[in-house]
Design a protein around this motif. Structure first.
Motif, mmCIF file in Angstrom:
data_model
loop_
_atom_site.group_PDB
_atom_site.id
_atom_site.type_symbol
_atom_site.label_atom_id
_atom_site.label_comp_id
_atom_site.label_asym_id
_atom_site.label_seq_id
_atom_site.Cartn_x
_atom_site.Cartn_y
_atom_site.Cartn_z
ATOM 1 N N THR C 112 0.846 -1.201 0.000
ATOM 2 C CA THR C 112 0.000 0.000 0.000
ATOM 3 C C THR C 112 0.874 1.242 0.000
ATOM 4 O O THR C 112 0.599 2.235 -0.678
ATOM 5 N N ASP C 113 1.990 1.150 0.727
ATOM 6 C CA ASP C 113 2.947 2.251 0.762
ATOM 7 C C ASP C 113 3.556 2.480 -0.624
ATOM 8 O O ASP C 113 3.656 3.610 -1.102
ATOM 9 N N ALA C 114 3.952 1.377 -1.265
ATOM 10 C CA ALA C 114 4.589 1.486 -2.580
ATOM 11 C C ALA C 114 3.621 2.019 -3.617
ATOM 12 O O ALA C 114 3.999 2.829 -4.470
ATOM 13 N N ILE C 115 2.360 1.565 -3.552
ATOM 14 C CA ILE C 115 1.380 2.018 -4.543
ATOM 15 C C ILE C 115 1.076 3.499 -4.350
ATOM 16 O O ILE C 115 0.949 4.255 -5.310
ATOM 17 N N LYS C 116 1.021 3.919 -3.091
ATOM 18 C CA LYS C 116 0.792 5.337 -2.810
ATOM 19 C C LYS C 116 1.920 6.181 -3.421
ATOM 20 O O LYS C 116 1.670 7.162 -4.124
ATOM 21 N N LYS C 117 3.157 5.755 -3.173
ATOM 22 C CA LYS C 117 4.307 6.493 -3.712
ATOM 23 C C LYS C 117 4.287 6.468 -5.230
ATOM 24 O O LYS C 117 4.531 7.495 -5.883
ATOM 25 N N HIS C 118 4.006 5.293 -5.781
ATOM 26 C CA HIS C 118 4.011 5.158 -7.234
ATOM 27 C C HIS C 118 2.984 6.092 -7.867
ATOM 28 O O HIS C 118 3.274 6.776 -8.853
ATOM 29 N N ASN C 119 1.786 6.124 -7.311
ATOM 30 C CA ASN C 119 0.731 6.949 -7.891
ATOM 31 C C ASN C 119 1.050 8.433 -7.793
ATOM 32 O O ASN C 119 0.676 9.218 -8.655
ATOM 33 N N LYS C 120 1.756 8.793 -6.717
ATOM 34 C CA LYS C 120 2.143 10.193 -6.556
ATOM 35 C C LYS C 120 3.200 10.571 -7.600
ATOM 36 O O LYS C 120 3.160 11.651 -8.174
ATOM 37 N N ASP C 124 0.121 9.644 -14.370
ATOM 38 C CA ASP C 124 -0.539 9.178 -15.587
ATOM 39 C C ASP C 124 -0.517 7.658 -15.714
ATOM 40 O O ASP C 124 -0.958 7.112 -16.715
ATOM 41 N N ASN C 125 0.012 6.984 -14.728
ATOM 42 C CA ASN C 125 0.109 5.527 -14.816
ATOM 43 C C ASN C 125 -0.153 4.928 -13.427
ATOM 44 O O ASN C 125 0.698 4.301 -12.831
ATOM 45 N N ARG C 126 -1.372 5.180 -12.913
ATOM 46 C CA ARG C 126 -1.633 4.805 -11.538
ATOM 47 C C ARG C 126 -2.079 3.358 -11.396
ATOM 48 O O ARG C 126 -2.412 2.701 -12.383
ATOM 49 N N ALA C 127 -2.104 2.881 -10.147
ATOM 50 C CA ALA C 127 -2.546 1.520 -9.873
ATOM 51 C C ALA C 127 -3.510 1.539 -8.697
ATOM 52 O O ALA C 127 -3.512 2.468 -7.892
ATOM 53 N N LEU C 128 -4.345 0.497 -8.641
ATOM 54 C CA LEU C 128 -5.333 0.380 -7.569
ATOM 55 C C LEU C 128 -5.069 -0.911 -6.808
ATOM 56 O O LEU C 128 -4.820 -1.943 -7.415
ATOM 57 N N PHE C 129 -5.106 -0.838 -5.485
ATOM 58 C CA PHE C 129 -4.785 -1.997 -4.653
ATOM 59 C C PHE C 129 -6.080 -2.636 -4.152
ATOM 60 O O PHE C 129 -6.819 -2.036 -3.387
ATOM 61 N N LEU C 130 -6.357 -3.859 -4.624
ATOM 62 C CA LEU C 130 -7.519 -4.608 -4.153
ATOM 63 C C LEU C 130 -7.042 -5.594 -3.097
ATOM 64 O O LEU C 130 -6.529 -6.658 -3.419
ATOM 65 N N ASN C 131 -7.170 -5.214 -1.845
ATOM 66 C CA ASN C 131 -6.715 -6.069 -0.758
ATOM 67 C C ASN C 131 -7.844 -7.020 -0.404
ATOM 68 O O ASN C 131 -8.853 -6.612 0.140
ATOM 69 N N TYR C 132 -7.655 -8.307 -0.711
ATOM 70 C CA TYR C 132 -8.770 -9.223 -0.510
ATOM 71 C C TYR C 132 -8.632 -10.042 0.766
ATOM 72 O O TYR C 132 -9.513 -10.815 1.083
ATOM 73 N N SER C 133 -7.527 -9.874 1.499
ATOM 74 C CA SER C 133 -7.413 -10.749 2.659
ATOM 75 C C SER C 133 -6.506 -10.261 3.785
ATOM 76 O O SER C 133 -6.489 -10.867 4.842
ATOM 77 N N ALA C 134 -5.724 -9.203 3.563
ATOM 78 C CA ALA C 134 -4.816 -8.756 4.622
ATOM 79 C C ALA C 134 -5.606 -7.893 5.601
ATOM 80 O O ALA C 134 -6.153 -6.862 5.210
ATOM 81 N N VAL C 135 -5.683 -8.324 6.864
ATOM 82 C CA VAL C 135 -6.674 -7.732 7.752
ATOM 83 C C VAL C 135 -6.098 -6.910 8.893
ATOM 84 O O VAL C 135 -6.794 -6.611 9.852
ATOM 85 N N ASP C 136 -4.824 -6.540 8.816
ATOM 86 C CA ASP C 136 -4.267 -5.656 9.833
ATOM 87 C C ASP C 136 -5.089 -4.349 9.864
ATOM 88 O O ASP C 136 -5.185 -3.661 8.854
ATOM 89 N N PRO C 137 -5.697 -4.014 11.007
ATOM 90 C CA PRO C 137 -6.587 -2.846 11.048
ATOM 91 C C PRO C 137 -5.910 -1.557 10.590
ATOM 92 O O PRO C 137 -6.578 -0.650 10.074
ATOM 93 N N VAL C 138 -4.606 -1.457 10.772
ATOM 94 C CA VAL C 138 -3.907 -0.209 10.471
ATOM 95 C C VAL C 138 -4.090 0.212 9.011
ATOM 96 O O VAL C 138 -4.083 1.394 8.688
ATOM 97 N N LEU C 139 -4.319 -0.761 8.129
ATOM 98 C CA LEU C 139 -4.441 -0.459 6.704
ATOM 99 C C LEU C 139 -5.649 0.413 6.384
ATOM 100 O O LEU C 139 -5.663 1.114 5.370
ATOM 101 N N THR C 140 -6.691 0.327 7.214
ATOM 102 C CA THR C 140 -7.837 1.215 6.987
ATOM 103 C C THR C 140 -7.978 2.214 8.136
ATOM 104 O O THR C 140 -9.037 2.812 8.319
#
Lengths: 316, 432, 414
Positions: C112-120, C124-140
């Protein structure tokens, strides 16, 4: 507390004896050929997988005999056509060869059997509680593991000290050139010992597979611990390997069972450490947490202060 | 090992071009490469290569030059990475003001410090004892990294942001290509320094101690000191590689210093060839390519890497560089053309055999892992049904016939080889 | 002659461009999870579930945006954060903009950190992170960001539901917590301590243990310790090989107490635990498997089993992820990550099980009903690992009861 100590003792002995089955083969190979076999634990894994496949068709008991024999033959073939060939490039190459072999065997196992955990079960006849103590069961299978390991220990001891082959092996360990000059086929003895060592590891795998789960990573989690035992016990010393196996086995179970931490010691000494600094984790360090590193700590300390190991007589 | 000692001719009288030519060539190559391979993923792969080239060269200071087999060299690489990423965060928090490109030096320093501490007892002995201590220390520090969360960040590791440093000449390292030139610059400097180290009396003594420590002692050098110095230098450069890793990935985790990374660096160094200065460079390039490219095409690439490694140890202990170096005498005598046809005659069936075997493994793997009813698979663009007999006959036929013909050509190759190298009586490369 | 060859060349060019156009039209979803190493079985099972969901629920229905198909591209991250970043870069290089990952919160944190940096850095070439199972509360919560969407309930929500069940079980007086020593294991332990303290202050926590992840070879000492502590129940977040080992070791000591888990089913775990865990092992999860509630789900499950007899639908959220992604792309009328992200925010959806779920806009956390099931071989329609044993729903907690407030302060791109 007594219950905890009692069961930890039993569990420690089970682990220790299991480790000894691996370490005994490794130490024989090491003392004869001077090769630390990195792939030794891989043969242990192969034993478990062979036995699993056999148990799918004909049940657990035939696997107990067939799987170790297969592993032993495979080990002997690898010694004959692999290790002996590499020997000409020197010791470092041999060590690297076994290192690569460990890597390769893991890949081959996950290629053949897949990466998931295999449901390799203990035989029905041993699926009961042998005795219940303080309400806690001791599974019969664990007792069976102890029984097999002790039987192998005794057999090994008898073969090495009471038979002609054992005497030749002992001679080949200490004076390989002299033994060769006396007309014994030392390379053949090497191959045999390597095979038997692998078979012992295979047997350990057969009986450990149901208890410790059979999966492609099972060699890695045990691999380096076995080295620790061989080095700590002393190169070439079976007795040393035995003592070291039990020490490591007991050390690991007791370290997990006993919940003491640095903060306990500090509170006895009336010291309150700061909870912010870079060393804050040191103050909360507990015994179960450090359990995995204790064997390596022991290894490093032994190598620094007593490079011959506990009972060994030579360094390499 | 002794036949592959560094035996370059004395270069004091060597003309300028011959002396500096390779370096100029290297510098130009490093500058031009991203123009040839300009895609994102290519730049990324080259960054990885650069990092591992430095790491593998540092490792070979021990294994190749000093004869010390370490199973825990990732410790210095990883510690260097952690130190650099912490400094990266200090820069972001404005505790210190530093340009980002200088960070790897801190990685190098921590690598040096730890190499000195650990080396002070581990280098007292060579051989198996050294190897075992390195294994123990490696496992010890890897396990500690999960315990001391404040420094190592536990299982998740420590992250940083490389763009937070002061901008110099408009470069903020937001793009990988900027990082590429940073890595290339560091690689050029460190390769040069490591080469120079191997030329110093100390570097030469490391070779001497490797080959015969007693003799080295008789000359008046302490073998322990020589090993310690090599070890510290190696730790320093490994730390620099770790620092570059931290900048490139902006994350450093436990796996940077665990046994797996130590194993990987041993693997790539050995495949490349430990007896040559350029060996680890070749190894790092090839291993990274295998890792990034092969894994695109096949799920069982690790099986191939394992096979390649074991076969290298068995049959080409000098590594791939050694294989090339074997041809230098024939090349110097301008007899390479005589080898061309024999190589083709054995190469074609061998390639068929390898392709057949790979095809066999891939098909087996597909049958085992595909969903039920999914019997079609495609290999190099050819679609076929794995549940029919024909593909199996083809792959097995290719392996067996290829192997058979390759074997039948061995004797003619040996003859051609002997004629190509005939008058050379003391040629060392072809001694196998 | 000349004209003819020109026509031929033109036709060839046209087919070529048609081909590339069609290739560009598929919407690729990168599956970045372990396909080798100790947790490979969890990863490869997830991959098959993704593939089946994409084929069955999107491509067979004609795709999205008027005929564009979904394609799952697998990337093996060996469950290492570093390797995941390499694979992420690779995926971006290959024109993939949707990244699905689930195994290990450690990896998700890095990603999530890498995708945030990458999108910033690459607007013009962004990515979306579909987290389907990692449940550490800190992520949201503290680490939430606009590009991350979580389709699974986080560890706190699951623990909230679980403790609702424990709350009414007065037999439980002492609880033992054990987990893997990384962000997720710690999150589970912290949530358990917090919620038990709120709901049942009388319960004594007799052990709070973390063990190294994927490295323990024998769990017997831990089981002995649990037994000796006199615990009436165990809570664990263990998964993969660590869950198999722990379940087996506890079974061997003959402990007859409930074990509340997050992931003790499927991928060989159910089969290995077998009869030893009957009516002992309980699991907190989404998607009520037994008894099945809708015909649509029954058909889907049977279809999956026919195609993958050795695998199970162990992670129902994968189905939701794919269906909601398709719905969001349709709603946005575009497959640009930023448009899809905006469409996903606050999206309401009815699952194959007939449950109402919603993607909360303020933190991108899915709110869904949570079920607590028991490991048994009675009344099982769909078993796990073909073992006859499976999960039977004992209690369900509605989405509104399980939901928790968030501390997320999201920065949205303008």
């Amino acid at each position: 507390m007594f219950e905890l100590i009692f069961f930890s003792l039993l569990n420690g002995i089970v682990t220790g004896l299991l480790l000894f089955m691996l370490a005994s083969g490794l130490t024989l190979i090491f003392s004869m050929m001077g090769v630390l076999n990195f792939a030794h634990a891989s043969f242990y894994m192969l034993g478990a997988y062979f036995a699993y496949t056999i148990s799918e068709y004909v049940g657990f008991w035939p696997g107990l005999i067939i799987a170790p024999v297969l592993v032993g033959v495979l080990g002997a073939l690898i010694e004959r056509y692999g290790l002996r060939y590499v020997h000409r490039w020197g010791h470092v190459a041999e060590l690297i060869f076994t290192f690569g072999l460990a890597f390769l065997i893991e890949e081959v196992v996950s290629f053949i059997w897949g990466k998931e955990t295999k449901a390799y079960q203990e035989p029905e006849i041993l699926q009961f509680a042998l005795f219940t103590f303080f309400g806690q069961d001791f599974p019969a299978y664990k007792a069976f593991m102890i029984f097999i390991s002790i039987a192998i220990c005794i057999a090994l001891l008898l073969v090495l000290t009471r038979t002609r082959i054992g005497l030749i092996i002992q001679a080949a360990i200490s004076h390989p050139n002299m033994t060769a000059m006396l007309g014994h086929n030392v390379p053949f003895v090497f191959m045999g010992v390597f095979g038997v060592g692998c078979a012992l590891a295979g047997l350990a795998g057969v009986i450990a597979g149901p208890a410790l789960t059979t999966f492609p990573g099972m060699a890695v989690v045990l691999g380096s611990i076995v080295f620790v035992i061989v080095v700590v016990g002393g190169l070439g010393s079976l007795g040393g390997a035995f003592v070291a196996s039990l020490i490591i086995g007991l050390m690991q179970t007791f370290a997990i069972s006993l919940d003491y931490s640095v903060s306990d010691i500090l509170s006895v000494l009336n010291i309150t450490p700061d909870s912010e600094g870079a060393l804050r984790d040191l103050w909360t360090l507990s015994l179960p947490q450090v359990a995995p590193i204790l064997p390596y700590l022991l290894l490093v300390l032994i190598l620094i202060f007593r490079p011959t190991g506990l009972f060994g007589k030579r360094e390499s | 090992m002794s036949e592959i000692t560094n035996t370059q001719t004395d270069e004091i009288s060597v003309p300028f071009v011959k002396r500096f030519g390779p370096w100029i060539f290297l510098a130009i190559g490093l500058i031009v490469l991203p123009y040839i391979f300009s895609s994102n993923i290519a730049v990324y792969t080259m960054n990885l290569m650069g990092i591992f080239i430095i790491f593998a060269l540092a490792y070979n200071m021990l294994l190749g030059q000093g004869g010390m087999l370490s199973f825990g060299h990732a410790v210095y690489f990883g510690l260097g990475g952690f130190m650099s990423v912490h400094f990266m965060n200090y820069v972001e928090a404005e505790v210190v003001v530093l340009p980002m490109f200088i960070l790897p030096i801190f990685g190098g320093i921590i690598g040096l410090i730890f190499a000195f501490i650990i080396g002070s007892f581990s280098t007292r002995r060579a051989g198996t004892v050294f190897a075992m201590i390195s294994l123990g220390v490696g496992e010890l520090i890897a396990a500690c990294s999960l315990i001391f969360v404040a420094f190592f960040g536990g299982e998740e590791g420590v992250t940083g942001d490389r763009t937070m440093g002061p901008e110099i000449l408009g470069i903020d390292f937001a793009q990988d290509i900027e990082v590429y030139y940073l890595i290339a610059g560091w690689a050029f400097i460190t390769i040069g320094l490591m080469y120079l180290f191997s030329r110093t009396p100390m570097g030469r003594m490391a070779n001497a101690v490797r080959d015969n420590d007693e003799r080295a002692e008789f000359i008046g050098y302490s073998q322990v000191r020589v090993r310690l110095v090599s070890f510290c230098a190696s730790g320093f450069f490994a730390g620099i590689a770790g620092g570059l890793f931290a900048i490139n990935f902006e994350i450093v985790t436990e796996e940077n210093l665990n046994a797996l990374t130590s194993g990987v660096v041993l693997l790539m160094t050995y495949i490349g060839g430990v007896g040559f200065f350029v060996g680890p460079i070749v190894g790092a390039v090839i291993f990274t390519l295998l890792q990034t490219l092969l894994s695109n095409y096949t799920e069982i690439w690790q099986l191939y890497v394992g096979l390649l490694f074991v076969l290298t140890v068995m049959y080409v202990p000098q590594g791939l560089t050694g294989l090339i170096a074997m041809h230098i005498p024939a090349y110097k005598m301008k007899r390479m053309s005589g080898l061309f046809v024999p190589y083709l005659r054995i190469g074609v069936p061998s390639a068929i055999m390898v392709a057949g075997m790979a095809g066999f493994l891939e098909t087996v793997h597909h049958v085992r892992s595909a969903a039920v009813g999914e019997t079609m698979m495609s290999l190099i663009g050819i679609e076929f049904d794995t549940h029919t007999v024909v593909p199996w006959i083809i792959v097995c036929g290719m392996s067996i016939s290829g192997g058979f013909f390759a074997k039948s050509q061995v004797s003619q190759l040996r003859e051609a080889w002997d004629t190509a190298n005939a008058p050379q009586t003391s040629n060392e490369g072809a001694s196998s | 002659m000349k004209i003819r060859s020109m026509i031929l060349a033109g036709a060839a060019l046209a087919t070529l461009s048609a081909f590339t156009a069609q290739a560009a039209e598929t919407i690729k979803i990168a599956f970045v999870d372990p396909l080798s190493g100790p947790f490979a079985s969890t990863g490869s099972s997830g991959l098959q579930q993704f593939r089946y969901a994409v084929d069955e629920l999107v491509n067979k229905k004609g795709g999205v945006l008027g005929g564009r198909m979904f394609e799952i591209v697998a990337y093996d991250n060996k469950m290492s954060p570093k390797e995941s970043l390499i694979q992420f870069k690779r995926a971006i290089g290959e024109g993939v903009h949707f990244i699905a990952q689930g195994n290990s919160s450690g990896v998700a944190n890095a990603l999530t950190d890498a995708i945030k940096k990458h999108n910033k850095r690459n607007p013009d070439n962004r990515a979306l992170f579909l987290n389907y199972s990692a449940v550490d509360p800190v992520l949201t919560n503290a680490k939430c960001n606009f590009w991350h969407f979580r389709f699974d309930a986080n560890a706190d929500i699951k623990m909230n539901a679980l403790t609702d069940v424990i709350k009414v079980n007065t037999d439980i007086k002492k609880i033992y917590l054990i987990g893997q020593d990384y962000s997720f294991g710690k999150a589970v332990a912290a949530a358990a301590v917090r919620f038990l303290g709120e709901k049942r202050p009388d319960i004594e926590i007799v052990g709070n243990e973390l063990h190294p992840i994927g490295k323990v070879k024998d769990f017997t000492p831990y089981a002995t310790k649990i037994r000796a502590s006199g615990a009436d129940a165990v809570i664990t977040g263990n998964w993969g090989a660590d869950m198999v080992g722990l379940g087996k070791a506890i079974g061997d000591t003959g402990l007859e107490i409930p074990i509340y888990t997050y992931y003790a089913a499927n991928d060989g775990i159910t089969k290995t635990i077998g009869a030893g865990g009957k009516n002992k092992i309980r699991l907190v999860h989404e998607g009520p498997l037994n008894p099945p509630r809708t015909e649509a789900y029954k058909a889907y499950h049977s279809g999956f089993k026919a195609k993958n007899p050795d695998k199970d639908i162990s992670q129902f959220r994968i189905v939701n992820t794919i269906q909601m992604l398709a719905a969001a792309i349709e709603k946005a009328g575009s497959d640009k990550p930023i448009d899809v992200a905006r469409a996903l925010e606050g999206m309401k959806f009815t699952t194959l099980h007939g449950e109402e779920i919603v993607m909360r806009a303020e933190d991108h956390q899915m709110l869904q009903p949570i079920h607590i099931s028991v490991h048994t071989d009675e009344n099982i329609t769909f078993d796990s690992d073909n073992s006859g044993f499976g999960l039977l729903v004992e209690k369900s907690v509605p989405a509104s009861d399980a939901a928790l407030p968030t501390t997320c302060k999201m920065k949205r791109p303008s």
